[in-house]
Design a protein around this motif. Structure first.
Motif, PDB file in Angstrom:
ATOM      1  N   LEU A   1      -4.605  11.044  10.031  1.00  0.00           N
ATOM      2  CA  LEU A   1      -4.097  11.178   8.700  1.00  0.00           C
ATOM      3  C   LEU A   1      -4.500  12.301   7.800  1.00  0.00           C
ATOM      4  CD1 LEU A   1      -2.191   9.645   6.577  1.00  0.00           C
ATOM      5  CD2 LEU A   1      -4.055   8.083   5.879  1.00  0.00           C
ATOM      6  N   PHE A   2      -5.896  12.546   7.930  1.00  0.00           N
ATOM      7  CA  PHE A   2      -6.298  13.691   7.362  1.00  0.00           C
ATOM      8  C   PHE A   2      -6.721  14.800   8.406  1.00  0.00           C
ATOM      9  CE2 PHE A   2      -7.801   9.671   4.671  1.00  0.00           C
ATOM     10  CZ  PHE A   2      -6.860   9.847   3.843  1.00  0.00           C
ATOM     11  N   SER A   3      -6.342  15.033   9.269  1.00  0.00           N
ATOM     12  CA  SER A   3      -6.424  16.155  10.109  1.00  0.00           C
ATOM     13  C   SER A   3      -6.213  17.434   9.558  1.00  0.00           C
ATOM     14  CB  SER A   3      -5.893  15.931  11.544  1.00  0.00           C
ATOM     15  OG  SER A   3      -4.418  15.745  11.396  1.00  0.00           O
ATOM     16  N   HIS A   4      -5.164  17.307   8.601  1.00  0.00           N
ATOM     17  CA  HIS A   4      -4.932  18.714   8.054  1.00  0.00           C
ATOM     18  C   HIS A   4      -5.991  19.202   7.191  1.00  0.00           C
ATOM     19  CE1 HIS A   4      -3.189  15.575   5.347  1.00  0.00           C
ATOM     20  NE2 HIS A   4      -3.218  16.407   4.402  1.00  0.00           N
TER      21      HIS A   4
ATOM     22  N   THR B   1       0.808  -1.228   0.079  1.00  0.00           N
ATOM     23  CA  THR B   1      -0.109   0.089   0.018  1.00  0.00           C
ATOM     24  C   THR B   1       0.902   1.277  -0.004  1.00  0.00           C
ATOM     25  OG1 THR B   1      -1.680  -1.041   1.117  1.00  0.00           O
ATOM     26  CG2 THR B   1      -1.737   1.161   1.290  1.00  0.00           C
ATOM     27  N   PHE B   2       1.925   1.345   0.772  1.00  0.00           N
ATOM     28  CA  PHE B   2       2.756   2.500   0.846  1.00  0.00           C
ATOM     29  C   PHE B   2       3.533   2.813  -0.465  1.00  0.00           C
ATOM     30  CE2 PHE B   2       6.534   4.856   2.085  1.00  0.00           C
ATOM     31  CZ  PHE B   2       6.129   5.733   2.652  1.00  0.00           C
ATOM     32  N   HIS B   3       3.854   1.441  -1.209  1.00  0.00           N
ATOM     33  CA  HIS B   3       4.485   1.611  -2.378  1.00  0.00           C
ATOM     34  C   HIS B   3       3.384   2.260  -3.437  1.00  0.00           C
ATOM     35  CE1 HIS B   3       6.831   0.514  -5.873  1.00  0.00           C
ATOM     36  NE2 HIS B   3       5.689  -0.032  -6.390  1.00  0.00           N
ATOM     37  N   LEU B   4       2.342   1.839  -3.346  1.00  0.00           N
ATOM     38  CA  LEU B   4       1.272   2.429  -4.595  1.00  0.00           C
ATOM     39  C   LEU B   4       0.929   3.708  -4.203  1.00  0.00           C
ATOM     40  CD1 LEU B   4      -0.998  -0.864  -4.790  1.00  0.00           C
ATOM     41  CD2 LEU B   4       0.762  -0.083  -6.234  1.00  0.00           C
TER      42      LEU B   4
ATOM     43  N   LEU C   1       0.710  10.234  -4.247  1.00  0.00           N
ATOM     44  CA  LEU C   1      -0.516  10.672  -3.467  1.00  0.00           C
ATOM     45  C   LEU C   1      -0.226  11.330  -2.191  1.00  0.00           C
ATOM     46  CD1 LEU C   1      -3.073   7.829  -4.099  1.00  0.00           C
ATOM     47  CD2 LEU C   1      -3.087  10.112  -5.266  1.00  0.00           C
ATOM     48  N   VAL C   2       1.171  10.717  -1.668  1.00  0.00           N
ATOM     49  CA  VAL C   2       1.627  11.272  -0.250  1.00  0.00           C
ATOM     50  C   VAL C   2       1.875  12.568  -0.719  1.00  0.00           C
ATOM     51  CG1 VAL C   2       3.576  11.123   1.533  1.00  0.00           C
ATOM     52  CG2 VAL C   2       2.592   9.073   0.099  1.00  0.00           C
ATOM     53  N   GLU C   3       2.703  13.068  -1.726  1.00  0.00           N
ATOM     54  CA  GLU C   3       3.023  14.734  -1.803  1.00  0.00           C
ATOM     55  C   GLU C   3       1.906  15.451  -2.308  1.00  0.00           C
ATOM     56  OE1 GLU C   3       6.339  11.948  -2.270  1.00  0.00           O
ATOM     57  OE2 GLU C   3       4.336  12.009  -3.423  1.00  0.00           O
TER      58      GLU C   3
ATOM     59  N   ASP D   1       1.300  13.384   6.343  1.00  0.00           N
ATOM     60  CA  ASP D   1       2.209  13.119   6.904  1.00  0.00           C
ATOM     61  C   ASP D   1       2.972  11.908   6.884  1.00  0.00           C
ATOM     62  OD1 ASP D   1       3.430  12.552   9.702  1.00  0.00           O
ATOM     63  OD2 ASP D   1       3.826  14.468   9.762  1.00  0.00           O
ATOM     64  N   MET D   2       4.273  11.658   6.743  1.00  0.00           N
ATOM     65  CA  MET D   2       4.779  10.198   6.553  1.00  0.00           C
ATOM     66  C   MET D   2       4.596   9.429   7.721  1.00  0.00           C
ATOM     67  SD  MET D   2       6.078  10.040   3.392  1.00  0.00           S
ATOM     68  CE  MET D   2       7.415   9.003   3.228  1.00  0.00           C
ATOM     69  N   VAL D   3       4.891  10.211   8.972  1.00  0.00           N
ATOM     70  CA  VAL D   3       4.794   9.341  10.305  1.00  0.00           C
ATOM     71  C   VAL D   3       3.371   8.742  10.262  1.00  0.00           C
ATOM     72  CG1 VAL D   3       5.198   9.342  12.760  1.00  0.00           C
ATOM     73  CG2 VAL D   3       6.915  10.361  11.057  1.00  0.00           C
ATOM     74  N   LYS D   4       2.526   9.648  10.075  1.00  0.00           N
ATOM     75  CA  LYS D   4       0.850   9.431  10.230  1.00  0.00           C
ATOM     76  C   LYS D   4       0.433   8.246   9.505  1.00  0.00           C
ATOM     77  CE  LYS D   4      -0.323  13.742  12.135  1.00  0.00           C
ATOM     78  NZ  LYS D   4      -1.281  15.067  11.844  1.00  0.00           N
ATOM     79  N   LEU D   5       1.180   8.332   8.160  1.00  0.00           N
ATOM     80  CA  LEU D   5       0.594   7.329   7.321  1.00  0.00           C
ATOM     81  C   LEU D   5       1.263   6.019   7.503  1.00  0.00           C
ATOM     82  CD1 LEU D   5      -0.594   6.519   4.418  1.00  0.00           C
ATOM     83  CD2 LEU D   5       1.652   7.318   3.217  1.00  0.00           C
TER      84      LEU D   5
END
Length: 504
Positions: free
Chosen positions: A304-307, A180-183, A189-191, A196-200
């Motif tokens: 994860l989506f708090s921002h 999942t992280f790779h996809l 989508l992360v950028e 947040d990488m830690v939250k993800l």
């Protein structure tokens, strides 16, 4: 290669020679070693594998290569007390859900067995630690440098013959997290969503933890398999040209969480045992509602989506729920009829957000039950696993003097019979319509595999029924249609498609 013995682990009393530090491997230490509380273990940060050091001659004995396990010295953690978890263990490790939170009572929280070799890296970064120290982990621990065979497999993650069982072994049981992280990274989508990488990472670890590893079928490997299938469908021309980044994010997250915290039994079992979930969701899509709410709980717990604006976050949660609820097999006829109507009228417009969402629902439904469409070597393994989960439920029902659910009696059912019925009345109608929508090489490949697998199960059935027919329970085609797939979801039946097999 599994460890079949345990070497004695002694304190590392002397500095590690430079020629040893250049080797790849994680190190197995005692609690007095420099890894646990020493001021400067930086030299160990690039090591992989498992090594046991003898303090007398400093000979490094490779006892196991762990693949992508890395000991990171920069992670902030308190020095471990003696006999805590100082070295790699081949024994079952019991993880309490309150571990790392100061709890000293062994019975205060449920325990989970992890039946695989755990490195200190994996133990440290388990979700129970991360729940307690979410802000203390630096971003660079999330640097993913997939190596060896696992990396080669990820380069071919879009292939339909992707072997998720092999990938799970290569990632040391972390297939769902890694895939999942790779996809998400591959799609950018992360950028794009400024995740947040830690939250993800924490979210994905917690998702994998909340799948029950003791379920033969509904476990994290199944979730990873569905996520990989979903990715294959997202790459189909009809979808790739129309879906937005938001749609793709929703689709991947829904696939990864669609069976979250599955108890390994079906909805009729929860209802007849008066389970609190059946009461909570009023006997309607009980499991699917629970999967959805569990996923929302983890999203909120990790922030994860708090921002995002509150309204956007709530909309995402609702649409995630809409996708997961579509996997309720008892509503198969409703979705299939609607899909067929759209195709007959040729009025699907993927520039319309609601139509795109409906196609995502159908894609997730296909991914959820795509096991019969995989190559025989993979399909057969999944078939045996889901049937074993059915039979385990039947054993529980018999033990508690409950009526054994359809397909759950190991004495009167076989894997082949169950699979032939499932393909005939559930999988074939769905994938035939999907092929009408997306007439591609992948669709034809899936239908071809399903036909071959059905024939293979038929051949095995003939071999197993070589005994006199009177020794077998009398079963007609109508019996199979009306009862074969009712075991897993709603416990109802339909003349068009039996409402039941939770092969999802």
């Amino acid at each position: 290669m599994e460890v079949c013995y345990q070497l004695p682990v002694l304190p590392l009393d002397r500095p590690v020679p430079k020629h040893v530090l250049s080797r790849r491997g994680a190190i197995s230490f005692s609690s007095s070693s420099s890894l646990f509380g020493a001021p400067d273990p930086r030299q160990l940060s690039q090591r992989r594998g498992a090594i046991s050091y003898d303090s007398s001659d400093q000979t490094a004995l490779y006892i196991r290569m762990l693949g992508d396990v890395r000991v990171r010295s920069q992670v902030g953690f308190e020095p471990e007390r003696r006999s805590s978890h100082p070295y790699l263990s081949t024994h079952c490790l019991f993880l309490s859900t309150r571990l790392g939170c100061g709890s000293t009572s062994a019975s205060s929280a449920p325990e989970r067995r992890v039946h695989r070799l755990l490195s200190f890296q994996r133990y440290l970064h388990s979700s129970r630690f991360l729940r307690g120290v979410p802000q203390q982990i630096p971003l660079h621990i999330l640097d993913e440098d997939y190596t060896g065979q696992a990396r080669c497999m990820l380069e071919k993650v879009g292939n339909w013959n992707f072997d998720i069982f092999l990938f799970d072994r290569l990632t040391n049981g972390n297939s769902l997290i890694t895939l999942t992280f790779h996809l998400l990274n591959q799609y950018g989508l992360v950028e794009l969503f400024q995740l947040d990488m830690v939250k993800l990472w924490r979210f994905l670890v917690m998702v994998q933890e909340d799948y029950h590893s003791d379920n033969p079928y509904h476990n994290a490997v199944h979730a990873a398999d569905v996520t990989q299938a979903m990715y294959c469908y997202l790459r189909e021309p009809m979808l790739a040209q129309s879906l937005t980044s938001y749609d793709i994010l929703l689709g991947l997250l829904a696939a990864a969480t669609h069976d979250l915290d599955h108890p390994g039994v079906n909805q009729p079992f929860l209802i007849k045992t008066d389970h609190y979930l059946a009461t909570l969701y009023r006997n309607t899509s009980v499991l699917e509602n629970h999967h959805w709410k569990s996923a929302v709980g983890l999203l909120r717990e990790t922030g994860l989506f708090s921002h995002l604006p509150a309204e956007d976050s709530l909309n995402m949660e609702r649409e995630l729920g809409s996708l997961i609820l579509a996997t309720d097999i008892s509503r198969q006829n409703d979705y299939l009829s609607r899909f067929r109507m759209h195709l007959d009228q040729e009025n699907l417009c993927l520039s319309n957000a609601s139509h795109r969402h409906f196609i995502l629902q159908m894609a997730l439904k296909c991914a959820d039950i795509c096991n019969p469409c995989r190559p025989w070597e993979l399909s057969k393994q999944w078939s045996e696993k889901v049937t074993e989960e059915f039979f385990q439920q039947g054993d529980i029902e018999r033990r508690h003097k409950l009526e054994v659910s359809p397909l759950c009696d190991r004495g009167t059912n076989t894997v082949g019979r169950i699979q032939i019925g499932f393909m005939t009345y559930v999988a074939e109608p769905l994938f035939a319509e999907w092929a009408r929508f997306s007439d591609t090489r992948l669709s034809q490949t899936m239908l071809g595999h399903m036909g071959l697998n059905k024939a293979s199960w038929g051949g095995l059935q003939q071999e197993q029924t070589s005994v006199p027919e009177e020794a077998e329970p009398c079963t007609t085609g109508t019996d199979i249609e009306d009862g074969n797939m009712a075991a897993a979801a709603g416990g109802t039946s339909s003349k068009e498609i039996p409402q039941g097999s939770r092969e999802s």
